[in-house]
Design a protein around this motif. Structure first.
Motif, PDB file in Angstrom:
ATOM      1  N   GLY A   1       0.777  -1.230   0.000  1.00 36.55           N
ATOM      2  CA  GLY A   1       0.000   0.000   0.000  1.00 36.55           C
ATOM      3  C   GLY A   1       0.808   1.279   0.000  1.00 36.55           C
ATOM      4  O   GLY A   1       0.252   2.377   0.056  1.00 36.55           O
ATOM      5  N   ARG A   2       2.138   1.167  -0.069  1.00 37.27           N
ATOM      6  CA  ARG A   2       3.005   2.356  -0.059  1.00 37.27           C
ATOM      7  C   ARG A   2       3.724   2.493  -1.393  1.00 37.27           C
ATOM      8  O   ARG A   2       4.089   1.504  -2.012  1.00 37.27           O
ATOM      9  N   LYS A   3       3.966   3.744  -1.802  1.00 42.80           N
ATOM     10  CA  LYS A   3       4.680   4.006  -3.053  1.00 42.80           C
ATOM     11  C   LYS A   3       6.172   3.766  -2.831  1.00 42.80           C
ATOM     12  O   LYS A   3       6.739   4.178  -1.815  1.00 42.80           O
ATOM     13  N   VAL A   4       6.798   3.091  -3.821  1.00 40.70           N
ATOM     14  CA  VAL A   4       8.200   2.686  -3.704  1.00 40.70           C
ATOM     15  C   VAL A   4       8.924   2.958  -5.019  1.00 40.70           C
ATOM     16  O   VAL A   4       8.365   2.763  -6.097  1.00 40.70           O
ATOM     17  N   LEU A   5      10.172   3.399  -4.908  1.00 46.37           N
ATOM     18  CA  LEU A   5      11.085   3.478  -6.054  1.00 46.37           C
ATOM     19  C   LEU A   5      12.230   2.527  -5.760  1.00 46.37           C
ATOM     20  O   LEU A   5      12.932   2.688  -4.755  1.00 46.37           O
ATOM     21  N   TYR A   6      12.418   1.504  -6.609  1.00 44.49           N
ATOM     22  CA  TYR A   6      13.513   0.558  -6.425  1.00 44.49           C
ATOM     23  C   TYR A   6      14.743   1.026  -7.196  1.00 44.49           C
ATOM     24  O   TYR A   6      14.632   1.408  -8.363  1.00 44.49           O
ATOM     25  N   ASN A   7      15.888   0.984  -6.548  1.00 43.87           N
ATOM     26  CA  ASN A   7      17.171   1.391  -7.132  1.00 43.87           C
ATOM     27  C   ASN A   7      17.055   2.682  -7.937  1.00 43.87           C
ATOM     28  O   ASN A   7      17.420   2.738  -9.120  1.00 43.87           O
ATOM     29  N   PRO A   8      16.541   3.751  -7.308  1.00 44.05           N
ATOM     30  CA  PRO A   8      16.339   5.005  -8.057  1.00 44.05           C
ATOM     31  C   PRO A   8      17.666   5.692  -8.387  1.00 44.05           C
ATOM     32  O   PRO A   8      18.651   5.548  -7.666  1.00 44.05           O
ATOM     33  N   TYR A   9      17.653   6.411  -9.490  1.00 49.79           N
ATOM     34  CA  TYR A   9      18.730   7.359  -9.748  1.00 49.79           C
ATOM     35  C   TYR A   9      18.469   8.511  -8.774  1.00 49.79           C
ATOM     36  O   TYR A   9      17.324   8.862  -8.518  1.00 49.79           O
ATOM     37  N   TYR A  10      19.517   9.099  -8.234  1.00 51.22           N
ATOM     38  CA  TYR A  10      19.291  10.170  -7.260  1.00 51.22           C
ATOM     39  C   TYR A  10      20.365  11.234  -7.370  1.00 51.22           C
ATOM     40  O   TYR A  10      21.465  10.986  -7.859  1.00 51.22           O
ATOM     41  N   GLU A  11      19.999  12.431  -6.921  1.00 52.31           N
ATOM     42  CA  GLU A  11      20.917  13.566  -6.838  1.00 52.31           C
ATOM     43  C   GLU A  11      20.788  14.158  -5.446  1.00 52.31           C
ATOM     44  O   GLU A  11      19.681  14.480  -5.007  1.00 52.31           O
ATOM     45  N   LEU A  12      21.898  14.303  -4.766  1.00 56.42           N
ATOM     46  CA  LEU A  12      21.886  14.988  -3.466  1.00 56.42           C
ATOM     47  C   LEU A  12      21.740  16.475  -3.743  1.00 56.42           C
ATOM     48  O   LEU A  12      22.399  17.010  -4.641  1.00 56.42           O
ATOM     49  N   GLN A  13      20.870  17.140  -3.002  1.00 59.55           N
ATOM     50  CA  GLN A  13      20.647  18.564  -3.188  1.00 59.55           C
ATOM     51  C   GLN A  13      21.468  19.336  -2.168  1.00 59.55           C
ATOM     52  O   GLN A  13      21.759  18.826  -1.079  1.00 59.55           O
ATOM     53  N   ASN A  14      21.832  20.547  -2.529  1.00 54.22           N
ATOM     54  CA  ASN A  14      22.580  21.391  -1.602  1.00 54.22           C
ATOM     55  C   ASN A  14      21.760  21.667  -0.356  1.00 54.22           C
ATOM     56  O   ASN A  14      20.557  21.883  -0.444  1.00 54.22           O
ATOM     57  N   ALA A  15      22.421  21.651   0.768  1.00 49.85           N
ATOM     58  CA  ALA A  15      21.729  21.986   2.024  1.00 49.85           C
ATOM     59  C   ALA A  15      21.339  23.456   1.974  1.00 49.85           C
ATOM     60  O   ALA A  15      22.113  24.311   1.572  1.00 49.85           O
ATOM     61  N   SER A  16      20.089  23.742   2.356  1.00 56.28           N
ATOM     62  CA  SER A  16      19.616  25.140   2.297  1.00 56.28           C
ATOM     63  C   SER A  16      19.592  25.768   3.646  1.00 56.28           C
ATOM     64  O   SER A  16      19.730  25.194   4.658  1.00 56.28           O
TER      65      SER A  16
END
Length: 125
Positions: A110-125
């Motif tokens: 019942g939960r949304k999942v992304l398996y092995n996603p491509y990702y980008e770390l965002q700059n800390a704001s």
């Protein structure tokens, strides 16, 4: 008073009377929209999506002797579980960090999942 002045006072009163968690969720949602990410609540199973939000939790879950790293991403509208199979740790993937993730949405328990996603770390704001 002008219409734009009314809008200013309405926004100011909302910020002064709203819960901090609600305001943080609104800010996250606006930031995600500004970079072209989809709102998690609008993502449907099977779609290729890009979501952006803050990691609420990160945990290593060994299942059947295969390591799995799971992180809950919250974008201000809904949570998405990010799952990296075969990983025990990924540098920069830690609670409180803002990331943008891309992949195909699935639904597990019942939960949304992304398996092995491509990702980008965002700059800390």
């Amino acid at each position: 008073m002008s219409v734009s002045g009314d809008g200013y006072w309405r926004r100011l009163m909302r910020r002064l009377t709203s819960d901090v968690t609600e305001l943080d969720a609104d800010d996250l949602s606006r930031e995600a929209e500004a970079v072209g990410a989809m709102r998690a609540c609008d993502c449907k199973s099977g779609e290729e999506v890009t979501v952006m939000g803050r990691l609420r939790s990160v945990e290593m879950c060994p299942r059947d002797s295969a390591a799995t790293l799971e992180a809950e991403l919250f974008d201000g509208t809904e949570g998405v579980t990010l799952v990296w199979l075969g990983r025990r740790r990924i540098a920069g993937i830690e609670p409180g960090r803002t990331i943008k993730a891309r992949g195909r949405i699935a639904v597990r328990d019942g939960r949304k999942v992304l398996y092995n996603p491509y990702y980008e770390l965002q700059n800390a704001s």
